[in-house]
Design an enzyme around this catalytic site. Sequence first.
Site, PDB file in Angstrom:
ATOM      1  N   HIS A 166      -7.311  -1.695  -7.229  1.00  0.00           N
ATOM      2  CA  HIS A 166      -7.795  -2.629  -6.208  1.00  0.00           C
ATOM      3  C   HIS A 166      -9.157  -2.191  -5.675  1.00  0.00           C
ATOM      4  O   HIS A 166      -9.526  -1.015  -5.728  1.00  0.00           O
ATOM      5  CB  HIS A 166      -6.794  -2.735  -5.050  1.00  0.00           C
ATOM      6  CG  HIS A 166      -6.595  -1.447  -4.305  1.00  0.00           C
ATOM      7  ND1 HIS A 166      -7.478  -0.990  -3.358  1.00  0.00           N
ATOM      8  CD2 HIS A 166      -5.630  -0.516  -4.404  1.00  0.00           C
ATOM      9  CE1 HIS A 166      -7.056   0.169  -2.883  1.00  0.00           C
ATOM     10  NE2 HIS A 166      -5.924   0.482  -3.499  1.00  0.00           N
ATOM     11  N   TRP A 204      -8.615   0.853   4.877  1.00  0.00           N
ATOM     12  CA  TRP A 204      -8.041   2.188   5.057  1.00  0.00           C
ATOM     13  C   TRP A 204      -8.681   3.218   4.134  1.00  0.00           C
ATOM     14  O   TRP A 204      -8.696   4.398   4.464  1.00  0.00           O
ATOM     15  CB  TRP A 204      -6.530   2.154   4.894  1.00  0.00           C
ATOM     16  CG  TRP A 204      -5.804   1.660   6.119  1.00  0.00           C
ATOM     17  CD1 TRP A 204      -6.337   0.960   7.167  1.00  0.00           C
ATOM     18  CD2 TRP A 204      -4.425   1.844   6.414  1.00  0.00           C
ATOM     19  NE1 TRP A 204      -5.372   0.695   8.088  1.00  0.00           N
ATOM     20  CE2 TRP A 204      -4.184   1.210   7.669  1.00  0.00           C
ATOM     21  CE3 TRP A 204      -3.368   2.445   5.757  1.00  0.00           C
ATOM     22  CZ2 TRP A 204      -2.928   1.191   8.253  1.00  0.00           C
ATOM     23  CZ3 TRP A 204      -2.111   2.421   6.350  1.00  0.00           C
ATOM     24  CH2 TRP A 204      -1.898   1.811   7.581  1.00  0.00           C
ATOM     25  N   ASN A 205      -9.201   2.798   2.971  1.00  0.00           N
ATOM     26  CA  ASN A 205      -9.980   3.734   2.149  1.00  0.00           C
ATOM     27  C   ASN A 205     -11.162   4.242   2.963  1.00  0.00           C
ATOM     28  O   ASN A 205     -11.459   5.434   2.982  1.00  0.00           O
ATOM     29  CB  ASN A 205     -10.512   3.077   0.875  1.00  0.00           C
ATOM     30  CG  ASN A 205      -9.474   2.799  -0.187  1.00  0.00           C
ATOM     31  OD1 ASN A 205      -9.502   1.729  -0.792  1.00  0.00           O
ATOM     32  ND2 ASN A 205      -8.572   3.719  -0.439  1.00  0.00           N
ATOM     33  N   GLY A 217      -0.325   4.409   0.764  1.00  0.00           N
ATOM     34  CA  GLY A 217       1.010   4.274   0.197  1.00  0.00           C
ATOM     35  C   GLY A 217       1.369   2.813   0.045  1.00  0.00           C
ATOM     36  O   GLY A 217       0.600   2.019  -0.470  1.00  0.00           O
ATOM     37  N   ARG A 267      -4.180  -5.475  -0.536  1.00  0.00           N
ATOM     38  CA  ARG A 267      -5.405  -5.033  -1.202  1.00  0.00           C
ATOM     39  C   ARG A 267      -5.383  -5.332  -2.696  1.00  0.00           C
ATOM     40  O   ARG A 267      -6.406  -5.678  -3.278  1.00  0.00           O
ATOM     41  CB  ARG A 267      -5.658  -3.551  -0.917  1.00  0.00           C
ATOM     42  CG  ARG A 267      -4.538  -2.614  -1.306  1.00  0.00           C
ATOM     43  CD  ARG A 267      -4.686  -1.257  -0.598  1.00  0.00           C
ATOM     44  NE  ARG A 267      -3.710  -0.271  -1.014  1.00  0.00           N
ATOM     45  CZ  ARG A 267      -2.520  -0.095  -0.460  1.00  0.00           C
ATOM     46  NH1 ARG A 267      -2.136  -0.884   0.552  1.00  0.00           N
ATOM     47  NH2 ARG A 267      -1.708   0.858  -0.889  1.00  0.00           N
ATOM     48  N   GLU A 295       1.834   1.091  -4.905  1.00  0.00           N
ATOM     49  CA  GLU A 295       1.441   2.497  -4.815  1.00  0.00           C
ATOM     50  C   GLU A 295       2.673   3.345  -4.494  1.00  0.00           C
ATOM     51  O   GLU A 295       3.699   2.826  -4.038  1.00  0.00           O
ATOM     52  CB  GLU A 295       0.366   2.663  -3.732  1.00  0.00           C
ATOM     53  CG  GLU A 295      -0.164   4.065  -3.570  1.00  0.00           C
ATOM     54  CD  GLU A 295      -0.848   4.616  -4.814  1.00  0.00           C
ATOM     55  OE1 GLU A 295      -0.129   4.948  -5.786  1.00  0.00           O
ATOM     56  OE2 GLU A 295      -2.087   4.711  -4.810  1.00  0.00           O
TER      57      GLU A 295
END
Length: 187
Positions: free
Chosen positions: A11, A16-17, A24, A63, A87
């Site tokens: 993705h 959050w990256n 998760g 995402r 994930e």
Amino acid sequence: MPPFHLHLVRHGQSTWNVEGRLQGQAHHPDLTDLGLSQAHDAAALLAERVTGSVTIVSSDLVRARRTADAIAAVLGVEVVFDPDLREQSLGELEGRLTSDLTAEPTPQGTHISEVRWGGGESLEDVHGRLAAPIDRATTSDHEHVVWVTHGDTMRVALARLAGRSHREVEWDPIANGAVVSVTVPRD
């Protein structure tokens, strides 16, 4: 039967990256503007690689869904959502800043890939979970199967496809929006 081409797509960059949070299976982090651009770049690359019949299967997390939608718009097919492509679950660690975490020792007599950090899934669990979608892809009639998924899931899938165990996952970084294509034999 002839082999098929499996295109694994990570993705695009998520909010959050950028924040440095463990994602998760947190459902809601969305793509950033850069992440959306990476999704469009992945779609353009796949348009060059995919000739013949294709199906897109995506993790159902936001995402990945948003990345898959960009790819589907270019390839002209519907997306099938599969929670098996999510994930690795990180349990209570999800949402925490990586900078706030402290290293924990691996329990004695346990391989690191068999620990369920934060009460989530181990890599061994993810390795086992990926058996079903790999089987579904192998029995598909399509010449190309596109999986839109996540970095750790991609690494574990590539290990499993190469006949390696959960203890033999390679940890080279996979960039957001990356496309890794492999040819997979059918049974």
